[in-house]
Scaffold this active site. Structure first.
Site, mmCIF file in Angstrom:
data_model
loop_
_atom_site.group_PDB
_atom_site.id
_atom_site.type_symbol
_atom_site.label_atom_id
_atom_site.label_comp_id
_atom_site.label_asym_id
_atom_site.label_seq_id
_atom_site.Cartn_x
_atom_site.Cartn_y
_atom_site.Cartn_z
ATOM 1 N N ASP A 1 0.536 -1.642 0.434
ATOM 2 C CA ASP A 1 -0.584 -0.034 0.051
ATOM 3 C C ASP A 1 1.076 1.178 0.343
ATOM 4 O O ASP A 1 0.331 1.927 -0.082
ATOM 5 C CB ASP A 1 -0.816 -0.176 0.974
ATOM 6 N N ASN B 1 -21.260 3.901 -1.287
ATOM 7 C CA ASN B 1 -22.599 3.567 -0.971
ATOM 8 C C ASN B 1 -23.330 4.656 -0.010
ATOM 9 O O ASN B 1 -24.783 4.439 -0.257
ATOM 10 C CB ASN B 1 -23.053 2.139 -0.567
ATOM 11 N N GLU C 1 -9.255 -3.314 -5.826
ATOM 12 C CA GLU C 1 -7.744 -3.674 -5.129
ATOM 13 C C GLU C 1 -7.487 -4.589 -6.216
ATOM 14 O O GLU C 1 -6.124 -4.883 -5.938
ATOM 15 C CB GLU C 1 -7.708 -3.158 -3.961
#
Length: 378
Positions: free
Chosen positions: A128, A315, A365
């Site tokens: 990351d 969302n 991802e």
């Protein structure tokens, strides 16, 4: 690969919580099972059982898996690119446990479980932190004695890089196709972990997370930014140990500390039912996002698009609405009707005449990890 065809996909959610769920999809097969999943190791073993199941699986046995791609949160300064797993790589990931105690131990355990389940496959790690190697020193250096940077690598590293890289590239591609400016992007990744990145000309120039993935925005159980005086007060005046305070800030704070719930769906549901703690927590959360958006617009001398991504970002119309409230003076005009519509593709939620773009960009991802893993072994 390289066609990027998805043979099977799935999700394990609510790990360690009551009502753990495993979702699995392969072709026309779609399954959701409630299974007791106390930890990540159990979850990974359940996934592999589905992949090799005689009725719904997509591989006959473990020998058909050639590469397993892993996301590892913290690579420190040891890793600036994707690498194949070796004993040395695993040792360095283990040495970074103190900087990412909620992630790196589980990430390493995932590698070890995958090695045992798929012994003939190559194991590849995507870090990351690698995406943020482009941050300038003015963004990553802390205002503490310089010896801590020079001798001990104490600095901001950045996280969720796999997601920020994927969605920003997708957003830039989308904006270019529409003939819209794409030089200055703000990427807002909101999941159980949250972060925000300023991206200029395709490169990360600033980021909300730091030396570890604990500060910045409010998260599921992590406090985000906090006055360091609070830490010393808890230790010196209230008698907590440093270890206890660290546990409080990482595992008992954030939305959990504010409401008693860590899942945003539960919090929004209870807020709608009149729970004042949950309602206030949503506004505290959105307010922090708004402040970061404003600071990154200042850092880049403007913005072309703000991206929302990940589970909550994609969302939660509630959080997006709160975060973008009263931002019209910066050219960010939210279309509330568009904001309330759910979808699984990249889409704008700004008003048609807005100066700046507001986009929902579904993150992927897994695909980004697959692409980088495939590129490395080939």
């Amino acid at each position: 690969m390289p066609e990027e065809t998805v043979a099977a996909s799935g999700l394990v959610e609510r790990i360690g919580l009551e009502g753990s769920l495993l979702h699995y999809k392969a072709g026309e097969t779609k399954l959701t099972k409630e299974i007791d999943i106390p930890n990540h190791e159990t979850g990974l073993k359940q996934i592999t059982q589905f992949l090799m199941d005689k009725e719904v699986g997509v591989v006959e046995d473990e020998k058909h898996i050639q590469v397993v791609g892993h996301r590892v949160v913290h690579g420190g300064k040891s890793f600036s690119k994707t690498v194949e797993v070796t004993e040395d790589v695993k040792a360095k990931i283990r040495n970074l446990f103190p900087l990412a105690p909620l992630h790196n131990p589980h990430n390493l355990r995932g590698i070890e479980v995958a090695e045992s389940v798929f012994p003939e496959a190559k194991q590849v790690v995507v870090f990351d932190t690698a995406y943020f190697q482009t941050m300038p020193q003015k963004a990553y250096q802390y205002a503490i004695p310089k010896k801590f940077l020079e001798d001990h690598d104490v600095r901001a590293y950045g996280f969720h890089g796999t997601s920020h890289k994927y969605v920003s590239e997708k957003a830039i591609e989308y904006l270019n196709e529409k003939g819209l400016p794409s030089e200055k992007i703000i990427s807002v990744h909101l999941g159980n972990g949250c972060s925000i990145t300023a991206i200029k000309n395709g490169k990360a120039i600033d980021h909300s997370l730091g030396m570890g993935p604990a500060n910045g925005l409010i998260m599921g159980t992590r406090a985000g930014d906090i006055d360091q005086s609070v830490i010393f007060y808890l230790i010196d005046k209230l008698g907590y140990t440093a270890e206890e305070v660290n546990n409080i800030l990482l595992k008992e704070s954030g939305m959990l500390g504010l409401t008693g719930y860590s899942d945003m769906r539960d919090i929004e549901e209870r807020s709608a039912e009149g729970d004042e703690n949950c309602r206030l927590a949503l506004y505290i959360n959105g307010y922090k996002i708004k402040k970061y958006i404003g600071s990154y617009i200042a850092a880049m001398n403007g913005v072309d698009a703000v991206i929302f991504t990940a589970g909550i970002g994609e969302n939660s119309s509630v959080i997006r609405k709160i975060a973008l409230e009263d931002m019209e003076y910066l050219g960010l005009h939210l279309d509330h009707r568009k904001n309330d519509v759910r979808g699984k593709t990249i889409r704008p939620i700004n008003s048609p005449d807005a100066e700046k773009q507001i986009l929902i960009v579904p993150t992927n991802e897994e695909l980004e990890i697959a692409k980088q893993s495939y590129a490395l072994v080939n």
